[in-house]
Design a protein around this motif. Structure first.
Motif, mmCIF file in Angstrom:
data_model
loop_
_atom_site.group_PDB
_atom_site.id
_atom_site.type_symbol
_atom_site.label_atom_id
_atom_site.label_comp_id
_atom_site.label_asym_id
_atom_site.label_seq_id
_atom_site.Cartn_x
_atom_site.Cartn_y
_atom_site.Cartn_z
ATOM 1 N N VAL A 46 27.798 -46.361 115.487
ATOM 2 C CA VAL A 46 27.325 -47.045 116.688
ATOM 3 C C VAL A 46 25.887 -46.601 116.945
ATOM 4 N N SER A 47 24.992 -47.571 117.048
ATOM 5 C CA SER A 47 23.577 -47.274 117.260
ATOM 6 C C SER A 47 23.318 -46.857 118.706
ATOM 7 N N PHE A 48 22.379 -45.933 118.876
ATOM 8 C CA PHE A 48 21.909 -45.644 120.233
ATOM 9 C C PHE A 48 21.094 -46.817 120.758
ATOM 10 N N GLY A 49 20.549 -47.636 119.865
ATOM 11 C CA GLY A 49 19.865 -48.862 120.265
ATOM 12 C C GLY A 49 18.400 -48.705 120.622
ATOM 13 N N SER A 56 27.252 -52.753 122.287
ATOM 14 C CA SER A 56 27.636 -51.346 122.254
ATOM 15 C C SER A 56 26.429 -50.408 122.263
ATOM 16 N N GLY A 57 25.216 -50.962 122.446
ATOM 17 C CA GLY A 57 24.008 -50.146 122.446
ATOM 18 C C GLY A 57 24.026 -49.121 123.567
ATOM 19 N N VAL A 58 23.977 -47.870 123.219
ATOM 20 C CA VAL A 58 24.086 -46.782 124.189
ATOM 21 C C VAL A 58 22.880 -46.768 125.133
ATOM 22 N N ALA A 59 21.670 -46.961 124.595
ATOM 23 C CA ALA A 59 20.471 -46.914 125.436
ATOM 24 C C ALA A 59 20.464 -48.047 126.461
ATOM 25 N N ASN A 62 19.298 -39.760 114.854
ATOM 26 C CA ASN A 62 20.175 -40.553 113.989
ATOM 27 C C ASN A 62 21.430 -39.821 113.535
ATOM 28 N N SER A 63 21.465 -38.491 113.650
ATOM 29 C CA SER A 63 22.619 -37.754 113.139
ATOM 30 C C SER A 63 23.564 -37.235 114.219
ATOM 31 N N GLU A 64 23.080 -37.059 115.426
ATOM 32 C CA GLU A 64 23.914 -36.487 116.491
ATOM 33 C C GLU A 64 24.726 -37.567 117.206
ATOM 34 N N LEU A 65 25.899 -37.177 117.690
ATOM 35 C CA LEU A 65 26.713 -38.087 118.502
ATOM 36 C C LEU A 65 26.269 -38.043 119.963
ATOM 37 N N ARG A 66 25.808 -36.880 120.391
ATOM 38 C CA ARG A 66 25.368 -36.703 121.778
ATOM 39 C C ARG A 66 23.946 -36.181 121.765
ATOM 40 N N VAL A 67 23.069 -36.844 122.517
ATOM 41 C CA VAL A 67 21.683 -36.380 122.605
ATOM 42 C C VAL A 67 21.286 -36.201 124.068
ATOM 43 N N GLU A 68 20.540 -35.152 124.291
ATOM 44 C CA GLU A 68 19.912 -34.929 125.595
ATOM 45 C C GLU A 68 18.414 -34.917 125.333
ATOM 46 N N CYS A 69 17.704 -35.811 126.004
ATOM 47 C CA CYS A 69 16.286 -36.011 125.715
ATOM 48 C C CYS A 69 15.416 -35.695 126.917
#
Length: 167
Positions: A7-10, A32-35, A72-79
């Motif tokens: 699933v893309s973060f988008g 399903s784009g997370v962003a 691109n590799s993590e399932l969860r990102v905090e930015c």
């Protein structure tokens, strides 16, 4: 957070800066784009939008290639995301031999031009006359005469210009 790596973060990035990621597109068409889903839940000042910069991901900063790999590799990102301050400058390229006096960098799919260095020319003259709105290394050119577009198109416009420019 995304359910799987399938699933893309988008988001699409430009990493021409080499230290940070510039958001160049948000894929709102992907359900399903997370962003895009995140953007619907927050105030516009906190949204992930083109022209904003991802400064760090999961506490890591300083290398755009590595940031892109983490994204691109993590399932969860905090930015940490930066919303840049925009200002305009006016330069007259009409006189014969007028030069901007900058080294620039851009990517083919980018939406801004990065100022790498400043030397003798119109921008240095601008900076002396307008220290409160000085152009600095690392600044971005995001529009020319009020028009935003692709970085390659903006570079071509800068090179061909023989008039007053609003950057």
């Amino acid at each position: 957070t995304r359910p799987s790596r399938d699933v893309s973060f988008g988001l699409a990035f430009d990493r021409a800066d080499r230290t940070i990621l510039e958001i160049i597109a948000v894929d709102s068409a992907v359900a399903s784009g997370v962003a895009a889903a995140y953007n619907k839940t927050v105030d516009v000042s906190r949204q992930l939008l083109p022209g904003r910069f991802v400064m760090s991901i999961n506490g890591y900063a300083g290398d755009a290639k590595r940031l892109d790999q983490l994204w691109n590799s993590e399932l969860r990102v905090e930015c940490q995301v930066c919303r840049p301050m925009e200002f305009s400058i006016q330069l007259d390229k009409a006189p014969e031999g007028a030069r901007l006096g900058v080294d620039i960098d851009h990517s083919e799919r980018g939406i801004s031009i990065t100022v790498r260095d400043i030397y003798s020319g119109l921008i240095e003259d601008w900076n002396k006359a307008h220290p409160d709105r000085a152009v600095e290394r690392g600044d971005r050119i995001v529009a020319i005469d009020g028009r935003r577009g692709s970085a390659p198109d903006m570079v071509a416009t800068l090179k061909a210009a023989r008039s007053v420019l609003d950057l």
